[in-house]
Design a protein around this motif. Structure first.
Motif, PDB file in Angstrom:
ATOM      1  N   PHE A   1       9.509  11.933   1.712  1.00  0.00           N
ATOM      2  CA  PHE A   1       9.436  10.726   0.893  1.00  0.00           C
ATOM      3  C   PHE A   1      10.244   9.598   1.530  1.00  0.00           C
ATOM      4  CE2 PHE A   1      10.801   7.868  -2.406  1.00  0.00           C
ATOM      5  CZ  PHE A   1       9.687   7.723  -3.222  1.00  0.00           C
ATOM      6  N   GLN A   2      11.443   9.903   1.957  1.00  0.00           N
ATOM      7  CA  GLN A   2      12.296   8.874   2.534  1.00  0.00           C
ATOM      8  C   GLN A   2      11.752   8.384   3.874  1.00  0.00           C
ATOM      9  OE1 GLN A   2      16.304  10.159   3.161  1.00  0.00           O
ATOM     10  NE2 GLN A   2      17.127   8.084   3.248  1.00  0.00           N
ATOM     11  N   SER A   3      11.136   9.271   4.651  1.00  0.00           N
ATOM     12  CA  SER A   3      10.582   8.875   5.945  1.00  0.00           C
ATOM     13  C   SER A   3       9.455   7.860   5.780  1.00  0.00           C
ATOM     14  CB  SER A   3      10.077  10.113   6.691  1.00  0.00           C
ATOM     15  OG  SER A   3       9.471   9.749   7.915  1.00  0.00           O
ATOM     16  N   LEU A   4       8.579   8.101   4.816  1.00  0.00           N
ATOM     17  CA  LEU A   4       7.493   7.148   4.567  1.00  0.00           C
ATOM     18  C   LEU A   4       8.027   5.809   4.088  1.00  0.00           C
ATOM     19  CD1 LEU A   4       4.526   9.063   2.870  1.00  0.00           C
ATOM     20  CD2 LEU A   4       4.477   7.751   4.981  1.00  0.00           C
TER      21      LEU A   4
ATOM     22  N   ARG B   1       9.788   1.450  -8.295  1.00  0.00           N
ATOM     23  CA  ARG B   1       8.967   2.256  -9.198  1.00  0.00           C
ATOM     24  C   ARG B   1       8.712   3.644  -8.607  1.00  0.00           C
ATOM     25  NH1 ARG B   1       3.301   2.880  -9.532  1.00  0.00           N
ATOM     26  NH2 ARG B   1       2.614   3.626 -11.581  1.00  0.00           N
ATOM     27  N   ALA B   2       8.413   3.706  -7.291  1.00  0.00           N
ATOM     28  CA  ALA B   2       8.166   4.996  -6.648  1.00  0.00           C
ATOM     29  C   ALA B   2       9.424   5.864  -6.674  1.00  0.00           C
ATOM     30  CB  ALA B   2       7.691   4.776  -5.215  1.00  0.00           C
ATOM     31  N   ILE B   3      10.582   5.261  -6.403  1.00  0.00           N
ATOM     32  CA  ILE B   3      11.840   6.024  -6.430  1.00  0.00           C
ATOM     33  C   ILE B   3      12.128   6.537  -7.836  1.00  0.00           C
ATOM     34  CG2 ILE B   3      14.341   5.789  -6.189  1.00  0.00           C
ATOM     35  CD1 ILE B   3      13.836   3.905  -3.849  1.00  0.00           C
ATOM     36  N   ASP B   4      11.887   5.717  -8.835  1.00  0.00           N
ATOM     37  CA  ASP B   4      12.141   6.133 -10.215  1.00  0.00           C
ATOM     38  C   ASP B   4      11.244   7.305 -10.602  1.00  0.00           C
ATOM     39  OD1 ASP B   4      13.330   5.868 -12.832  1.00  0.00           O
ATOM     40  OD2 ASP B   4      11.418   4.990 -13.475  1.00  0.00           O
TER      41      ASP B   4
ATOM     42  N   LEU C   1       0.831  -1.206   0.000  1.00  0.00           N
ATOM     43  CA  LEU C   1       0.000   0.000   0.000  1.00  0.00           C
ATOM     44  C   LEU C   1       0.864   1.255   0.000  1.00  0.00           C
ATOM     45  CD1 LEU C   1      -2.889   1.258   0.332  1.00  0.00           C
ATOM     46  CD2 LEU C   1      -2.483   1.160   2.799  1.00  0.00           C
ATOM     47  N   MET C   2       1.877   1.283   0.844  1.00  0.00           N
ATOM     48  CA  MET C   2       2.739   2.459   0.921  1.00  0.00           C
ATOM     49  C   MET C   2       3.548   2.642  -0.363  1.00  0.00           C
ATOM     50  SD  MET C   2       2.336   4.234   3.655  1.00  0.00           S
ATOM     51  CE  MET C   2       0.588   3.944   3.408  1.00  0.00           C
ATOM     52  N   ASP C   3       3.991   1.535  -0.958  1.00  0.00           N
ATOM     53  CA  ASP C   3       4.711   1.649  -2.234  1.00  0.00           C
ATOM     54  C   ASP C   3       3.821   2.270  -3.303  1.00  0.00           C
ATOM     55  OD1 ASP C   3       6.822   0.520  -0.943  1.00  0.00           O
ATOM     56  OD2 ASP C   3       6.582  -1.469  -1.835  1.00  0.00           O
ATOM     57  N   GLY C   4       2.560   1.825  -3.357  1.00  0.00           N
ATOM     58  CA  GLY C   4       1.626   2.412  -4.316  1.00  0.00           C
ATOM     59  C   GLY C   4       1.328   3.865  -4.007  1.00  0.00           C
ATOM     60  N   TYR C   5       1.203   4.199  -2.715  1.00  0.00           N
ATOM     61  CA  TYR C   5       0.942   5.587  -2.324  1.00  0.00           C
ATOM     62  C   TYR C   5       2.115   6.496  -2.695  1.00  0.00           C
ATOM     63  CZ  TYR C   5       0.086   9.643   0.662  1.00  0.00           C
ATOM     64  OH  TYR C   5      -0.106  10.921   1.127  1.00  0.00           O
ATOM     65  N   LEU C   6       3.329   6.025  -2.440  1.00  0.00           N
ATOM     66  CA  LEU C   6       4.510   6.825  -2.791  1.00  0.00           C
ATOM     67  C   LEU C   6       4.598   7.048  -4.291  1.00  0.00           C
ATOM     68  CD1 LEU C   6       7.145   5.273  -0.370  1.00  0.00           C
ATOM     69  CD2 LEU C   6       6.219   7.591  -0.279  1.00  0.00           C
ATOM     70  N   ALA C   7       4.214   6.044  -5.061  1.00  0.00           N
ATOM     71  CA  ALA C   7       4.227   6.215  -6.514  1.00  0.00           C
ATOM     72  C   ALA C   7       3.209   7.260  -6.959  1.00  0.00           C
ATOM     73  CB  ALA C   7       3.943   4.878  -7.199  1.00  0.00           C
ATOM     74  N   GLN C   8       2.101   7.395  -6.226  1.00  0.00           N
ATOM     75  CA  GLN C   8       1.084   8.383  -6.587  1.00  0.00           C
ATOM     76  C   GLN C   8       1.499   9.802  -6.221  1.00  0.00           C
ATOM     77  OE1 GLN C   8      -1.855   8.100  -8.221  1.00  0.00           O
ATOM     78  NE2 GLN C   8      -1.413   5.951  -8.650  1.00  0.00           N
ATOM     79  N   VAL C   9       2.176   9.960  -5.083  1.00  0.00           N
ATOM     80  CA  VAL C   9       2.529  11.311  -4.634  1.00  0.00           C
ATOM     81  C   VAL C   9       3.911  11.735  -5.126  1.00  0.00           C
ATOM     82  CG1 VAL C   9       1.091  11.062  -2.584  1.00  0.00           C
ATOM     83  CG2 VAL C   9       3.518  10.467  -2.452  1.00  0.00           C
TER      84      VAL C   9
ATOM     85  N   ILE D   1      18.244   8.525  -1.227  1.00  0.00           N
ATOM     86  CA  ILE D   1      16.902   8.007  -1.455  1.00  0.00           C
ATOM     87  C   ILE D   1      16.937   6.541  -1.873  1.00  0.00           C
ATOM     88  CG2 ILE D   1      16.678   8.584  -3.898  1.00  0.00           C
ATOM     89  CD1 ILE D   1      13.846   9.443  -3.367  1.00  0.00           C
ATOM     90  N   CYS D   2      18.042   6.111  -2.463  1.00  0.00           N
ATOM     91  CA  CYS D   2      18.151   4.716  -2.916  1.00  0.00           C
ATOM     92  C   CYS D   2      18.569   3.766  -1.805  1.00  0.00           C
ATOM     93  CB  CYS D   2      19.136   4.614  -4.081  1.00  0.00           C
ATOM     94  SG  CYS D   2      18.519   5.344  -5.622  1.00  0.00           S
ATOM     95  N   ARG D   3      18.825   4.286  -0.612  1.00  0.00           N
ATOM     96  CA  ARG D   3      19.212   3.417   0.488  1.00  0.00           C
ATOM     97  C   ARG D   3      18.077   2.502   0.941  1.00  0.00           C
ATOM     98  NH1 ARG D   3      22.524   7.832   4.225  1.00  0.00           N
ATOM     99  NH2 ARG D   3      24.299   8.089   2.784  1.00  0.00           N
ATOM    100  N   VAL D   4      16.845   2.900   0.676  1.00  0.00           N
ATOM    101  CA  VAL D   4      15.713   2.056   1.073  1.00  0.00           C
ATOM    102  C   VAL D   4      15.483   0.924   0.082  1.00  0.00           C
ATOM    103  CG1 VAL D   4      14.588   3.970   2.261  1.00  0.00           C
ATOM    104  CG2 VAL D   4      14.073   3.549  -0.145  1.00  0.00           C
ATOM    105  N   LEU D   5      16.231   0.917  -1.013  1.00  0.00           N
ATOM    106  CA  LEU D   5      16.048  -0.084  -2.059  1.00  0.00           C
ATOM    107  C   LEU D   5      17.007  -1.248  -1.845  1.00  0.00           C
ATOM    108  CD1 LEU D   5      14.661  -0.811  -4.769  1.00  0.00           C
ATOM    109  CD2 LEU D   5      16.520   0.391  -5.922  1.00  0.00           C
ATOM    110  N   ASN D   6      16.483  -2.453  -1.883  1.00  0.00           N
ATOM    111  CA  ASN D   6      17.282  -3.676  -1.777  1.00  0.00           C
ATOM    112  C   ASN D   6      17.395  -4.286  -3.170  1.00  0.00           C
ATOM    113  OD1 ASN D   6      18.517  -6.098  -1.195  1.00  0.00           O
ATOM    114  ND2 ASN D   6      17.179  -6.598   0.535  1.00  0.00           N
ATOM    115  N   CYS D   7      18.576  -4.155  -3.770  1.00  0.00           N
ATOM    116  CA  CYS D   7      18.751  -4.605  -5.148  1.00  0.00           C
ATOM    117  C   CYS D   7      18.621  -6.114  -5.290  1.00  0.00           C
ATOM    118  CB  CYS D   7      20.114  -4.151  -5.664  1.00  0.00           C
ATOM    119  SG  CYS D   7      20.319  -2.350  -5.722  1.00  0.00           S
TER     120      CYS D   7
END
Length: 662
Positions: free
Chosen positions: A439-442, A459-462, A420-428, A479-485
């Motif tokens: 953005f990073q806090s959420l 997708r939200a980060i991009d 849900l949060m990933d989809g919300y971040l992509a919308q905002v 901002i990319c620190r929350v991403l696990n490659c």
């Protein structure tokens, strides 16, 4: 059939002449009683013989020149309409009591002191007796309660309001509505009237009837029903019905029009969702605010543990609608906090579009389109409750069993909230006013285990990086620190490897993990093919058979016929061909990075390390039936430059990972 009671036996002798009621008994009237704009020309004896108040007032009043006494009754409950029924009762004229007039007539009788002290079977006694019949029917009790609103003070004094509410609450909890409550009580069949049987109804049969009550009476009715143990789902359904009828339709126009117009609201939305209503709307907004706050207070209590196992009593969409409306109406802080906590307790049942709450704090150049802080508070409350649930489970069970059970119960809601949060971040994310810390806090609140795949957050980060091209390199790294490659799918990894908006370090990480994944996959297929060619040797090795069984193979699945072996070989060839294509694609991307001196030097400068290129040309020969394409794929992997060496334990792990498949 609706309750009805008739009193008196004489024919009607009252005539209306303009604003004056005349009693045509043949005798001249000696009393004039004025009630509001109406006047009644009556006779003294029949009136004072039934009413203590009239006896006192007429006794204290002086006679006029024509011998008539005039008094005024401005405070009588029900006004002139009810006094006309009182006068007819005193004269013995036929009157009819029903659910619509009984409450006001009972209050008028009490006001005029028409008790048994002034005649047996007086109006107070008759009306009180008929009230018992009214309370036996749902529809009559509802009509009586609605009529209480006109004489609320007197009805409260006589406890009529509480008796009506208790009658309705008992019937609502019983779940049975009789035909007398539906109006007629009889059905017509071929011209013959037959008495219909009482019918059982669902939990929502009383929603529509109760919605006709004014808010104060409706609130008391809901509390009475709740005190009798009605299910929270039924209570929530009634509140939803009532809110949709009186609250949300009026605010619907104010909530519409908010569009993502390049990060700014449209002109229509700015005017419709503004925080400064026009003076003509002030009264309506005040009433709406009171209605909203009362609805929130009436919401049934919720239990977080029960919400994890089943749907919550109050729909999350409804709660978010109330929260959005509370911000538009500028409701009290306690009301908004209550709604935020309720939404947080069942956030896993929310939808992305419902979380897009417009920012009503004013649309300045620095304001975001949606209220990000509100969603942050909701998410924080969900995380706090989830931690409390896990701690309670650990304390109740203890040990490793508590960890396993607690994880199994909380993983699904947490995963749903992560998506849900990933989809919300992509919308905002396209909002140009959305700052990086918000953005990073959420994104960082969600734990890593909650995301099986990181495609959503990628997708939200991009999207955020695309909408904010002015970010510095350090901010992009942050901002990319929350991403696990390691948790990107093949499709997302392919996109990330070609994404120029990502930092170079992230691109190299994606390519490294894809290379590692490819080598591991090829090694697995080499092991399977080796066992396929040597089934006899494998039969004498228990460990090999165990590994094949783990991969879904058994002795009956291969080695039995030549046809089965050919099918398996074809599958292996097809898989190796796919892996070869993927390997070549990644090698080309690495070649581009190597040729680009500027990018590669920048990469070295960032990490502060030197790139060492070494190729191991010695390949271990192994017997296999794989085609030359497989050998080329393995050789290509081995020929790729290894990643930059890290310090300490990390360097040792990466070196060992790169050695797989060589």
């Amino acid at each position: 059939m609706a309750a009805c009671m008739k009193l008196g036996s004489k024919s009607d002798v009252f005539l209306l002449d303009g604003h004056t009621w005349l009693c045509s008994t043949g005798l001249p009237s000696d009393v004039i009683i004025e009630v509001g704009e109406m006047s009644f020309r009556l006779h003294k004896f029949p009136m004072v013989s039934r009413s203590g108040v009239l006896e006192k007032l007429l006794g204290e009043s002086s006679h006029s020149e024509d011998g008539k006494t005039t008094i005024r009754l401005n405070d009588i409950p029900g006004g002139a309409k009810m006094f006309l029924l009182v006068a007819k009762f005193c004269y013995g004229v036929r009157i009819e009591l029903n659910a619509l007039n009984i409450v006001q007539l009972r209050c008028a009788a009490d006001y005029l002191q028409m008790s048994e002290d002034y005649g047996e079977g007086n109006l107070s006694f008759q009306t009180e007796t008929f009230l018992d019949q009214v309370f036996a029917s749902w529809a009559d009790s509802l009509k009586a309660l609605e009529s209480c609103e006109q004489v609320l003070v007197q009805a409260e004094k006589l406890h009529i309001v509480s008796r009506c509410i208790n009658s309705l609450a008992d019937k609502a909890c019983a779940g049975e509505i009789s035909t007398s409550g539906s109006g007629s009580g009889r059905i017509l069949w071929n011209g013959i009237q037959t008495i219909a049987k009482p019918q059982l109804a669902g939990d929502d049969w009383w929603y529509d009837d109760a919605s006709f009550l004014k808010l104060p009476l409706y609130s008391r009715f809901i509390r009475a029903v709740e005190s009798r143990g009605m299910k929270p789902e039924a209570l929530a359904g009634s509140l939803l019905f009532y809110s949709n009828k009186y609250l949300l339709p009026i605010m619907g126009g104010r909530q519409s029009g908010v569009q993502n117009n390049g990060g700014h609201p449209s002109a229509s939305s700015a005017s419709s969702t503004g925080s400064s209503p026009s003076p003509s709307d002030h009264v309506d907004l005040h009433q709406q605010r009171n209605l909203l706050e009362e609805m929130v207070e009436l919401l049934p209590e919720q239990k977080r543990a029960a919400a994890a196992a089943a749907a919550a009593a109050v729909p999350t969409k409804f709660l978010l609608g109330l929260l959005r409306t509370s911000m538009i109406l500028n409701a009290s802080k306690s009301c908004r906090e209550n709604l935020e906590k309720r939404v947080g307790a069942q956030l896993d049942q929310a939808a992305v579009e419902d979380l897009l709450i417009p920012n009503t704090g004013g649309y300045s150049a620095a304001e975001t389109l949606y209220d990000i802080d509100c969603v942050q508070r909701i998410l924080d409350h969900f995380m706090l409750l989830d931690k409390d649930v896990n701690d309670y489970a650990s304390a109740a069970i203890g040990g490793d069993e508590a960890h396993l059970l607690g994880g199994s119960h909380s993983l699904t809601p947490m995963t749903m909230v992560a998506n849900l949060m990933d989809g919300y971040l992509a919308q905002v994310a396209p909002d140009v006013n959305l700052k990086l810390p918000k953005f990073q806090s959420l994104a960082a609140v969600i734990p890593d285990y909650a995301r099986p795949l990181d495609d959503g957050i990628y997708r939200a980060i991009d999207i955020y990086l695309k909408a904010h091209p002015w970010l510095t390199d350090s901010e992009r790294e942050q901002i990319c620190r929350v991403l696990n490659c390691q948790k990107l799918s093949l499709q997302a990894s392919t996109h990330a490897a070609q994404n120029e908006r990502l930092p170079l370090r992230v691109i190299v990480q994606v390519l490294f993990f894809e290379q590692l994944r490819l080598r591991t996959s090829i090694s697995g297929w080499l092991f399977v093919s080796d066992n396929l060619e040597n089934p006899r040797n494998n039969s004498t090795r228990g460990g090999g058979n165990l590994e094949l069984a783990r991969n879904g193979y058994s002795g009956g699945q291969f080695g039995t016929t030549t046809l089965d072996r050919v099918v398996i070989v074809d599958d292996v060839k097809e898989r190796v061909s796919e892996l070869e294509k993927g390997c070549l694609s990644m090698k080309q991307e690495l070649d581009k990075l190597v040729k680009n001196k500027r990018s590669w030097n920048l990469f070295l400068k960032r990490l502060g390390q030197r790139l060492t290129t070494s190729c191991q040309s010695d390949q271990k020969a192994s017997k296999t039936f794989l085609p030359k394409a497989a050998a080329a794929a393995v050789a290509a992997i081995a020929a790729t430059p290894p990643p930059i060496k890290a310090n300490g334990k990390q360097s040792h792990i990466i070196d060992r990972a790169l050695s797989l498949g060589k």
